[in-house]
Design a protein around this motif. Structure first.
Motif, PDB file in Angstrom:
ATOM      1  N   PHE A  31       1.964   7.049  -2.200  1.00  0.00           N
ATOM      2  CA  PHE A  31       1.308   5.784  -2.508  1.00  0.00           C
ATOM      3  C   PHE A  31       2.010   5.100  -3.673  1.00  0.00           C
ATOM      4  O   PHE A  31       2.850   5.687  -4.350  1.00  0.00           O
ATOM      5  CB  PHE A  31      -0.175   6.020  -2.807  1.00  0.00           C
ATOM      6  N   MET A  54       0.817  -1.207   0.000  1.00  0.00           N
ATOM      7  CA  MET A  54       0.000   0.000   0.000  1.00  0.00           C
ATOM      8  C   MET A  54       0.858   1.267   0.000  1.00  0.00           C
ATOM      9  O   MET A  54       0.637   2.180  -0.789  1.00  0.00           O
ATOM     10  CB  MET A  54      -0.922   0.002   1.222  1.00  0.00           C
ATOM     11  N   GLN A  55       1.833   1.318   0.906  1.00  0.00           N
ATOM     12  CA  GLN A  55       2.694   2.494   1.013  1.00  0.00           C
ATOM     13  C   GLN A  55       4.102   2.074   1.417  1.00  0.00           C
ATOM     14  O   GLN A  55       4.278   1.210   2.275  1.00  0.00           O
ATOM     15  CB  GLN A  55       2.157   3.472   2.067  1.00  0.00           C
ATOM     16  N   LYS A  80       2.912  -0.856  11.973  1.00  0.00           N
ATOM     17  CA  LYS A  80       2.164  -1.623  10.976  1.00  0.00           C
ATOM     18  C   LYS A  80       3.028  -2.707  10.348  1.00  0.00           C
ATOM     19  O   LYS A  80       2.537  -3.781  10.000  1.00  0.00           O
ATOM     20  CB  LYS A  80       1.609  -0.682   9.905  1.00  0.00           C
ATOM     21  N   SER A 135       5.583   2.508   8.371  1.00  0.00           N
ATOM     22  CA  SER A 135       5.195   2.496   9.778  1.00  0.00           C
ATOM     23  C   SER A 135       5.794   1.285  10.485  1.00  0.00           C
ATOM     24  O   SER A 135       5.519   0.140  10.114  1.00  0.00           O
ATOM     25  CB  SER A 135       3.666   2.465   9.908  1.00  0.00           C
ATOM     26  N   TYR A 174       2.214  -1.607   4.935  1.00  0.00           N
ATOM     27  CA  TYR A 174       2.503  -0.181   5.075  1.00  0.00           C
ATOM     28  C   TYR A 174       3.930  -0.095   5.613  1.00  0.00           C
ATOM     29  O   TYR A 174       4.153  -0.019   6.819  1.00  0.00           O
ATOM     30  CB  TYR A 174       1.516   0.486   6.023  1.00  0.00           C
ATOM     31  N   CYS A 213      -1.805  -2.554  -5.066  1.00  0.00           N
ATOM     32  CA  CYS A 213      -2.830  -2.671  -4.023  1.00  0.00           C
ATOM     33  C   CYS A 213      -3.830  -3.779  -4.348  1.00  0.00           C
ATOM     34  O   CYS A 213      -4.327  -4.467  -3.451  1.00  0.00           O
ATOM     35  CB  CYS A 213      -3.568  -1.343  -3.862  1.00  0.00           C
ATOM     36  N   LYS A 240       5.585   7.567   3.954  1.00  0.00           N
ATOM     37  CA  LYS A 240       4.424   8.277   4.488  1.00  0.00           C
ATOM     38  C   LYS A 240       3.930   9.321   3.489  1.00  0.00           C
ATOM     39  O   LYS A 240       4.717  10.014   2.852  1.00  0.00           O
ATOM     40  CB  LYS A 240       4.797   8.958   5.810  1.00  0.00           C
TER      41      LYS A 240
END
Length: 299
Positions: free
Chosen positions: A85, A78-79, A119, A116, A113, A91, A82
């Motif tokens: 995308f 997804m990423q 995550k 993070s 993600y 995705c 930060k």
């Protein structure tokens, strides 16, 4: 348990981390073969026509090992950074694979993600629990995988040639020698050195991107724009070669942004698709090489 890992898309960049992590948990890793004509034909057979070449190639890799593993890793990325995308096809990749290729095994496809830490740990915990219920073992595997990834360097740097070009593209186009027709070797034979985005610090890329009227929405757009403009304006290279997948929407935008800023700086755009004939590809590289040599001689 046998874990299938297709050698497509961002495998080239993160395979060290992924394989180390799951091996430490006791998984038997089944990888597809390197991209070749068989993989490409298999991907073209199953994938929708409108998809770009890297997605078709990934389909081929997945289809080639679907009967050899108990579960397959199809990352739903997804990423990576930060507020940036990645291509929508990343995705929705698990759904594409499931619906395009029949008789697929269960998929390991939790959303990723990567920016993070929390995550990222949650993803690793969910994925790890498929192979072991030992939380401490999962934590130890994560630390070892992180260490191996930090020591892994992916780049092409043959900048010792008198004439150099920036080779710009998404990582999976740069490092798949079948889909890019071994462009690095071809350029070196023509006497042209190569520099890729890994040769400059990410802070420099971010600084270059600040020249735009807004921050790029797409991760790969930021890297390509920042690296190209810095390398050209700081005379790190004599030209730019941009490898773009046919039908890539992100590239269609970032190429124009680069051209708009660099004006008449030498830039060759090479589109790659399912066609594997190399004659036209070679001719364009030879012409660009000759132009760079004449230009550098006359400066």
């Amino acid at each position: 348990m046998k874990l299938g890992i297709p050698k497509g898309l961002l495998y080239c960049k993160y395979h060290t981390f992924i394989e180390t992590f799951f091996k430490e948990l006791g998984a038997e890793i089944i990888t597809s073969q390197d991209t070749d004509k068989y993989i490409l034909n298999l991907g073209t057979k199953y994938c929708v026509d409108e998809a770009c070449l890297p997605i078709k190639v990934f389909h081929g890799h997945a289809a080639s090992i679907k009967d050899k593993c108990d579960i397959m890793l199809i990352p739903r990325i997804m990423q990576l950074q930060k507020r940036e995308f990645i291509c929508p096809k990343f995705c929705g990749l698990p759904e594409m694979i499931t619906n395009d290729i029949p008789n697929m095994p269960p998929l390991l496809n939790y959303p990723i993600y990567a920016f993070s830490k929390t995550k990222r740990r949650n993803w690793l915990l969910k994925a790890g629990l498929i192979f072991t219920k030992n939380i401490f073992k999962i934590s130890a595997a994560y630390k070892k995988a992180l260490s191996t990834q930090e020591n892994y360097k992916l780049s092409i740097d043959t900048s010792d040639f008198p004439i150099k070009t920036a080779l710009v593209s998404h990582p999976y186009n740069l490092y798949d020698t079948f889909t890019n027709m071994n462009i690095a070797k071809k350029l070196n034979k023509l006497g042209i050195g190569i520099v890729t985005e890994e040769s400059i610090n990410e802070s420099i890329i971010n600084s270059e991107v600040n020249h735009l009227f807004k921050k790029p929405f797409w991760h790969f757009a930021r890297n390509s724009y920042g690296f190209s403009t810095y390398a050209a304006e700081n005379k790190k290279v004599d030209g730019i070669i941009y490898i773009s997948s046919f039908a890539c929407g992100i590239d269609s935008v970032v190429i124009e942004l680069i051209k708009n800023r660099l004006k008449d700086f030498p830039m060759l755009i090479l589109k790659i698709d399912e066609q594997t004939g190399e004659a036209g590809f070679n001719t364009r590289l030879e012409a660009f090489s000759d132009m760079l040599k004449r230009r550098c001689t006359n400066l």
